[in-house]
Design a protein around this motif. Structure first.
Motif, short mmCIF file in Angstrom:
data_model
loop_
_atom_site.label_atom_id
_atom_site.label_comp_id
_atom_site.label_asym_id
_atom_site.label_seq_id
_atom_site.Cartn_x
_atom_site.Cartn_y
_atom_site.Cartn_z
N ILE B 78 13.96 -11.02 -15.66
CA ILE B 78 14.90 -11.91 -15.62
C ILE B 78 16.50 -11.41 -15.66
O ILE B 78 16.49 -10.37 -16.60
CB ILE B 78 15.17 -12.80 -16.85
N TYR B 79 17.19 -11.24 -14.44
CA TYR B 79 18.44 -10.54 -14.28
C TYR B 79 19.40 -11.17 -15.29
O TYR B 79 19.37 -12.32 -15.79
CB TYR B 79 19.03 -10.62 -12.96
N GLU B 86 16.95 -25.48 -22.60
CA GLU B 86 15.66 -25.06 -23.64
C GLU B 86 14.57 -25.65 -22.90
O GLU B 86 14.41 -26.28 -21.80
CB GLU B 86 16.09 -26.55 -24.54
N ASN B 87 13.43 -25.13 -23.54
CA ASN B 87 12.08 -25.35 -23.24
C ASN B 87 11.79 -25.03 -21.73
O ASN B 87 11.17 -25.48 -21.01
CB ASN B 87 11.79 -26.95 -23.31
N PHE B 88 12.38 -23.80 -21.55
CA PHE B 88 12.04 -23.07 -20.22
C PHE B 88 11.02 -22.46 -20.53
O PHE B 88 10.51 -21.52 -21.27
CB PHE B 88 13.15 -22.04 -19.96
N SER B 89 9.93 -22.21 -19.37
CA SER B 89 8.85 -21.60 -19.40
C SER B 89 8.52 -20.87 -17.88
O SER B 89 9.06 -21.38 -17.08
CB SER B 89 7.53 -22.20 -19.96
N THR B 90 8.23 -19.44 -18.08
CA THR B 90 7.40 -19.12 -16.70
C THR B 90 6.24 -18.67 -17.07
O THR B 90 5.58 -18.54 -18.00
CB THR B 90 8.42 -17.69 -16.52
N GLY B 91 5.42 -18.54 -15.84
CA GLY B 91 4.17 -18.07 -15.56
C GLY B 91 4.34 -16.21 -15.72
O GLY B 91 5.34 -15.86 -16.03
N HIS B 92 3.28 -15.56 -15.00
CA HIS B 92 3.43 -14.05 -15.14
C HIS B 92 4.14 -13.52 -13.84
O HIS B 92 3.99 -14.23 -12.83
CB HIS B 92 1.98 -13.62 -15.16
N ARG B 93 4.76 -12.28 -14.00
CA ARG B 93 5.37 -11.73 -12.96
C ARG B 93 6.19 -12.40 -12.30
O ARG B 93 6.63 -12.30 -11.15
CB ARG B 93 4.37 -11.31 -11.84
N VAL B 94 7.35 -13.37 -12.96
CA VAL B 94 8.28 -14.12 -12.10
C VAL B 94 9.50 -13.21 -11.96
O VAL B 94 9.68 -12.19 -12.79
CB VAL B 94 8.60 -15.35 -13.16
N THR B 95 10.10 -13.27 -10.97
CA THR B 95 11.30 -12.51 -10.96
C THR B 95 12.63 -13.59 -10.47
O THR B 95 12.40 -14.34 -9.75
CB THR B 95 11.15 -11.50 -9.59
N ILE B 96 13.60 -13.51 -11.56
CA ILE B 96 14.83 -14.41 -11.42
C ILE B 96 15.79 -13.53 -11.28
O ILE B 96 16.21 -13.08 -12.45
CB ILE B 96 14.57 -15.31 -12.48
#
Lengths: 255, 255, 255
Positions: B78-79, B86-96
């Protein structure tokens, strides 16, 4: 933040140039050459060995060369046997397999997957999530946009491997597939979502599944300006060698 | 298994809330704020700096805020400059990338690539391998499925950057491309494999390459039930704020 | 280069077989079984826990089994509950979610994303960037090429999850989507860029968006040879159990 000398592995057989930075958690394997002023950021693997490494005690890692003034972003994996010119840069999580050759000033975007045994000229820009199959040959100033796939096996599965060939200045828009052995000329534009199965002449716009030639790129008229954006070098110069000067002027100097 | 305080880097300029867990091999860079009860799992990078960091000794990392009760899965990058509710979620290897703004209760799936300078409302769910170009604007309750690409340059390469706009409750099915500047209304359904080049009115089903409007989503009749699944909030509530109650009842309470 | 015992985590509840190698920066979590002669390279996560792990103190990680003689390349994440036969291999950055079952001699390429609750037979080869949705069922000797997506929800979003079924020896070419519940027979070829929404009979070539049956694969005549490459087992044997012998001879031995 990134350069704390934490958990770094550098092979004693690697050659690290002047003013090189290497980020945390990065591994530099045997026979890698990092040229001057290059930055390898965190969590990268440079000089990834061939499969033979796992099974052959006498394995010797082929030489890998990263040109000067390059910037390799995090989690990039570059296999042994690759050679990159100056000012090479990658996004994150790029995978570049063995014997990939890139000229100067090339960029490869996040998650892109270069399958190895490919050749790129200078100033090629690959956006995110591009897949370049083996034996592809790409000229200079070629831009490839997200989710473009270059293929090489006309009758899968087989032992045939004939990659596409892309001429200088051509643009391959998002979500396009270039089928095995297809030759795309210079200054072409492959529109979004095209499946290209036949050769494309210079300066052609092709579009669709299957892709068909629509018109000369010079005839793609912008509704607002009444002019064509193409050939694009007359209208775009950021990062190009003709930046700040006229493209035709630059062209004449090349002769 | 994941929280052994092994090989973690946390900048002294980061602010870590109450009851936060940080996994092994994770780096938290300058000016990152992790809100209470959030879990950052292993091998993540939070607050990834802009390119300027590598070349400017006076670089100051913009603030990054991860909302409370979030779950960031492994290998996510995450840059800096991003803000998540709130309650944000990511999977694997996400690039933001930088300056991405997300509301509350959003999810971004594995390998997805958010290019930065985008805005998401609340309750947006992005599945795996979604690519959102810069300057995209997405409403609330928007679901985006795998291998969907949002683009922003109508005449590549150029300096034009006009992202798509997606209305509340719309669904973008797998393998679709939304072309630059396209506006998609509310409660729309873009069918699998569509290339959408024209604006789409509210409640429309569009499909194909190029995508064409087929019918009102209320007229997509299920053969088994004889009814339409759309507008979907009447028939799906998992994880939605109307879960366990009637959607219309919830709607009335919002007024 | 890869096996320096640097920054490795192996759960005391994992079982590691004879002659197993584990690369640097790799984590092996609870109840993982690594069979003999297998190589787990660097930066992998094996036995990734379910979401429940983060919120339940009594969480118990389901058993994960990696078969003998396997090769897991770097940055691969394998969830708990998966079972792989012998000679399994992955490319880089593969994600395989929970309860995925693979037979013997399977390969999964770089960046591929297996969503869990899927079944593969023996000798399946998945190339790079393949996305297999939950509840997919794949036979033996199935090859899946880059940017292929298997889907499972006919009316997104819903609670319906019906994955595709693929018969033995079928080939799914690049950039194709198999829609929910579609059944593809044996020895089929799905051409590049197809969106397949209807069941496909054995030995059919299908192509297009929407995909339509074109001909029997035996009638795909190569211009040079005047013969058909299909059924491909008669013309390709690398890595197959009939390598070095006649396919028909091998078939007879199976009876």
């Amino acid at each position: 933040m990134k350069f704390n000398k934490r958990n770094i592995y550098i092979s004693p057989k690697a050659k690290i140039g002047e003013n090189v930075k290497i980020g945390d958690n990065t591994s530099i394997y045997d026979n890698v050459v990092i040229s001057d002023n290059t930055i390898i950021t965190n969590d990268c693997v440079i000089g990834e060995p061939l499969q033979d490494y796992y099974f052959n005690n006498n394995y010797n890692n082929p030489e890998t060369i990263i040109g000067a003034n390059s910037l390799i972003r995090s989690h990039t994996i570059i296999y042994c046997g690759c050679k990159f010119g100056e000012n090479f840069s990658t996004g994150h999580r790029v995978t570049i397999r063995e014997y990939s050759i890139f000229g100067n000033h090339c960029r490869v975007g996040t998650i892109s997957d270069i399958q190895g045994y490919v050749t790129f000229g200078n100033h090629c820009w690959l956006h995110s999530n591009v897949h370049i199959g083996q034996k592809s040959t790409i000229g200079n100033f070629v831009f490839i946009y997200p989710y473009v796939v270059f293929t090489n096996d006309p009758t899968p599965p087989s032992e045939i491997c004939i990659g596409p060939t892309i001429g200088d200045y051509s643009q391959i828009a998002v979500f396009s597939v270039i089928l095995p052995g297809v030759k795309i000329g210079k200054h072409c534009l492959v529109g979004a979502g095209s499946i290209v199965g036949k050769d494309v002449d210079d300066y052609q716009l092709v579009l669709g599944n299957p892709a068909k030639p629509l018109k000369n790129v010079k005839d793609i008229i912008d509704r607002k300006t009444g002019k064509s954006h193409y050939p694009w070098p007359y209208n775009f110069d950021r990062g190009m060698p003709w930046q700040g000067m006229n493209y035709e002027e630059w062209l004449r100097k090349q002769e």
